[in-house]
Motif scaffolding. Structure first.
Motif, PDB file in Angstrom:
ATOM      1  N   LYS A   3      -5.212  37.125 129.576  1.00  0.00           N
ATOM      2  CA  LYS A   3      -5.837  38.229 128.841  1.00  0.00           C
ATOM      3  C   LYS A   3      -4.818  39.324 128.545  1.00  0.00           C
ATOM      4  O   LYS A   3      -4.779  39.881 127.429  1.00  0.00           O
ATOM      5  N   ALA A   4      -3.983  39.624 129.532  1.00  0.00           N
ATOM      6  CA  ALA A   4      -2.957  40.657 129.339  1.00  0.00           C
ATOM      7  C   ALA A   4      -1.994  40.248 128.226  1.00  0.00           C
ATOM      8  O   ALA A   4      -1.605  41.069 127.381  1.00  0.00           O
ATOM      9  N   PHE A   5      -1.616  38.962 128.194  1.00  0.00           N
ATOM     10  CA  PHE A   5      -0.677  38.486 127.182  1.00  0.00           C
ATOM     11  C   PHE A   5      -1.280  38.592 125.787  1.00  0.00           C
ATOM     12  O   PHE A   5      -0.663  39.143 124.867  1.00  0.00           O
ATOM     13  N   TRP A   6      -2.505  38.073 125.616  1.00  0.00           N
ATOM     14  CA  TRP A   6      -3.096  38.066 124.282  1.00  0.00           C
ATOM     15  C   TRP A   6      -3.537  39.456 123.843  1.00  0.00           C
ATOM     16  O   TRP A   6      -3.491  39.762 122.638  1.00  0.00           O
ATOM     17  N   ASP A   7      -3.936  40.301 124.779  1.00  0.00           N
ATOM     18  CA  ASP A   7      -4.227  41.702 124.418  1.00  0.00           C
ATOM     19  C   ASP A   7      -2.962  42.392 123.935  1.00  0.00           C
ATOM     20  O   ASP A   7      -2.983  43.188 122.982  1.00  0.00           O
ATOM     21  N   GLY A   8      -1.840  42.080 124.595  1.00  0.00           N
ATOM     22  CA  GLY A   8      -0.557  42.651 124.187  1.00  0.00           C
ATOM     23  C   GLY A   8      -0.176  42.201 122.786  1.00  0.00           C
ATOM     24  O   GLY A   8       0.351  42.991 121.981  1.00  0.00           O
ATOM     25  N   LEU A   9      -0.425  40.918 122.453  1.00  0.00           N
ATOM     26  CA  LEU A   9      -0.132  40.417 121.114  1.00  0.00           C
ATOM     27  C   LEU A   9      -0.971  41.145 120.071  1.00  0.00           C
ATOM     28  O   LEU A   9      -0.469  41.545 119.005  1.00  0.00           O
ATOM     29  N   GLU A  10      -2.250  41.329 120.380  1.00  0.00           N
ATOM     30  CA  GLU A  10      -3.137  42.008 119.430  1.00  0.00           C
ATOM     31  C   GLU A  10      -2.680  43.447 119.182  1.00  0.00           C
ATOM     32  O   GLU A  10      -2.715  43.939 118.038  1.00  0.00           O
ATOM     33  N   GLU A  11      -2.230  44.138 120.232  1.00  0.00           N
ATOM     34  CA  GLU A  11      -1.723  45.498 120.079  1.00  0.00           C
ATOM     35  C   GLU A  11      -0.485  45.530 119.197  1.00  0.00           C
ATOM     36  O   GLU A  11      -0.326  46.412 118.333  1.00  0.00           O
ATOM     37  N   GLN A  12       0.426  44.571 119.398  1.00  0.00           N
ATOM     38  CA  GLN A  12       1.643  44.524 118.588  1.00  0.00           C
ATOM     39  C   GLN A  12       1.321  44.308 117.109  1.00  0.00           C
ATOM     40  O   GLN A  12       1.894  44.964 116.235  1.00  0.00           O
ATOM     41  N   LEU A  13       0.386  43.371 116.834  1.00  0.00           N
ATOM     42  CA  LEU A  13       0.069  43.071 115.441  1.00  0.00           C
ATOM     43  C   LEU A  13      -0.748  44.173 114.786  1.00  0.00           C
ATOM     44  O   LEU A  13      -0.750  44.305 113.544  1.00  0.00           O
ATOM     45  N   SER A  14      -1.445  45.000 115.599  1.00  0.00           N
ATOM     46  CA  SER A  14      -2.277  46.082 115.060  1.00  0.00           C
ATOM     47  C   SER A  14      -1.483  47.371 114.875  1.00  0.00           C
ATOM     48  O   SER A  14      -1.989  48.332 114.283  1.00  0.00           O
ATOM     49  N   ALA A  15      -0.275  47.401 115.407  1.00  0.00           N
ATOM     50  CA  ALA A  15       0.550  48.613 115.312  1.00  0.00           C
ATOM     51  C   ALA A  15       0.953  48.862 113.864  1.00  0.00           C
ATOM     52  O   ALA A  15       0.881  47.981 113.010  1.00  0.00           O
ATOM     53  N   SER A  16       1.399  50.050 113.566  1.00  0.00           N
ATOM     54  CA  SER A  16       1.841  50.406 112.219  1.00  0.00           C
ATOM     55  C   SER A  16       3.242  51.025 112.293  1.00  0.00           C
ATOM     56  O   SER A  16       3.393  52.131 112.819  1.00  0.00           O
TER      57      SER A  16
END
Length: 442
Positions: free
Chosen positions: A55-68
């Motif tokens: 969960k920590a890994f995939w949440d981290g991926l989502e944060e990276q892709l949602s960044a601007s």
């Protein structure tokens, strides 16, 4: 226990050798053998740690892709792993598909697009899904199609990895199926060589095997010096005379000792003595055979007692024996032999109920109360290992199964022992399974 001189590395090597030997053995003897992905109980510590980290890994991926602007560092790493996974699924002849994957997932180009903010993950995954659809087994078609409806990049990448893991396991099991025929031709030699390597490293690891063989040798020697207490069945040797040597011979033959030892496995008492080390890989298989033999013995004994009490007219009624057999089998299902007494009380009740119902349907008088009580008592007494009916049935079954482990070949239905016709189909299947394991081990 291993000698104290062995190092940790040597112990690890021994463990690896045993693992390889076990897998090769299982592939040959178990036609349904498949490797399964590791799974943990939902509430286990291992599963909690795994789920937390994932969960920590995939949440981290989502944060990276949602960044601007988006951070593609982790996504590029995943695309590289997806590329490697797809390439690992290819066969040598898949040259064109290999070129297409290399072109679609050109990692240098992907990095350049990420640096300029032009990376289109969705477009890349469309190509990936197309390749997965071409490579997956038919059983995975629906799951791959389901991925096409996902729009969130992080979730899509996660699901791609999940399905790729399933596809890799499918490929491994396909390879196992392909190798099975080759392994069957060479498994005996392979297992002998590996076993000898283990024996060289652990020369004192056969104590229980030695004890098992010594016991069998002593029994064969004793049975060869006195008349067998068990009658042969249809000309077959009784368990007490399997492979017995002539009375003038003092040393039993290797074959007679092995025959007796293998047949003794059908009477093994769990918990009281250790299984022979040479049979560890087949212990579960052989104990399953032992359990089935015990159940078939009880079923045949119940039917024989019922037939003797109720007579041929009732037992010849269409479907009567089949119904009794089915009821008895259901009530014995999954039970250890220590619980047979309780089960046989219930079986006696069910048998008496079926007798009364069938008599009523045929228009015969009701079953006398005293005969009913006698029938239930006789059925209950089958739980006793010394019960005469049970012993006769057991001797006939063991004699029949002894034919399946003979080096000369296996038994045919024409040799079927008297009184075991109702369990013929099941007994033949058990005999084939038992014989296959024993022939391989012999």
């Amino acid at each position: 226990s291993p000698p104290p001189a062995l190092s940790i590395n040597e112990l690890q090597q021994i463990t690896d050798d045993i693992s390889k030997l076990t897998i090769a053995h299982e592939i040959v003897l178990n036609s349904d053998f498949k490797l399964q992905a590791a799974s943990f109980s939902p509430k286990s510590l291992e599963n909690i740690v795994k789920e937390t980290l994932h969960k920590a890994f995939w949440d981290g991926l989502e944060e990276q892709l949602s960044a601007s602007p988006p951070d593609y560092t982790r996504a590029i790493q995943l695309l590289q792993e997806i590329k490697e996974a797809l390439l690992s699924l290819l066969l040598p002849r898949h040259n064109q598909l290999r070129s297409q994957i290399e072109e679609a997932l050109d990692m240098e180009l992907i990095r350049q697009e990420a640096e300029h903010g032009a990376l289109d993950i969705r477009a890349l995954t469309v190509s990936v899904l197309g390749t997965m659809a071409r490579l997956c087994a038919p059983v995975r078609d629906e799951e791959v199609r389901g991925l096409q409806s996902l729009t969130d990049p992080a979730r899509l990448l996660r699901e791609i990895f999940r399905v790729l893991d399933l596809m890799k396991m499918d490929m491994v099991n396909f390879t196992i199926q392909s190798l099975r025929i080759h392994l069957q031709d060479h498994s005996i030699q392979y297992e002998r060589e590996k076993f000898q390597e283990l024996l060289d490293k652990l020369p004192n690891c056969l104590d229980h095997t030695r004890e098992w063989l010594c016991k069998a040798a002593a029994e064969v020697s004793m049975s060869s010096s006195q008349p067998s207490p068990h009658p042969a069945v249809n000309g077959s040797p009784a368990p007490g005379s399997l492979g017995a040597v002539s009375r003038s011979t003092t040393v039993p033959s290797l074959r007679s000792v092995l025959d007796r030892g293998y047949m003794n496995l059908l009477c093994w008492e769990p918990g009281q003595k250790e299984y022979p080390e040479t049979l560890f890989m087949d212990q579960a298989r052989l104990q399953e055979v032992q359990m089935q033999v015990n159940q078939l013995t009880i079923i045949a004994a119940v039917l024989l007692v019922t037939s003797g009490t109720c007579g041929s007219t009732l037992c010849g009624s269409p479907g009567f024996v089949a119904r009794l057999k089915r009821v008895t089998k259901v009530l014995l299902e999954g039970l250890s032999c220590t619980r047979y007494e309780e089960a046989l009380e219930d079986i006696g009740e069910q048998v008496l109920r079926e007798v009364s119902r069938t008599l009523s349907q045929l228009g015969y008088p009701a079953f006398p109360t005293d005969k009913g009580a006698s029938l239930k008592g006789q059925i209950k007494n089958i739980a006793d290992k010394g019960n005469a009916v049970r012993r006769v049935i057991e001797q006939r079954i063991h004699s029949f199964l002894s034919l399946f482990i003979s080096p000369e070949g296996q038994n045919s239905p024409k040799d079927f022992p008297k009184g075991l016709d109702p369990i013929q189909e099941e007994l033949l299947e058990v005999g084939r399974r038992f014989g296959r394991v024993i022939h391989h081990n012999r």
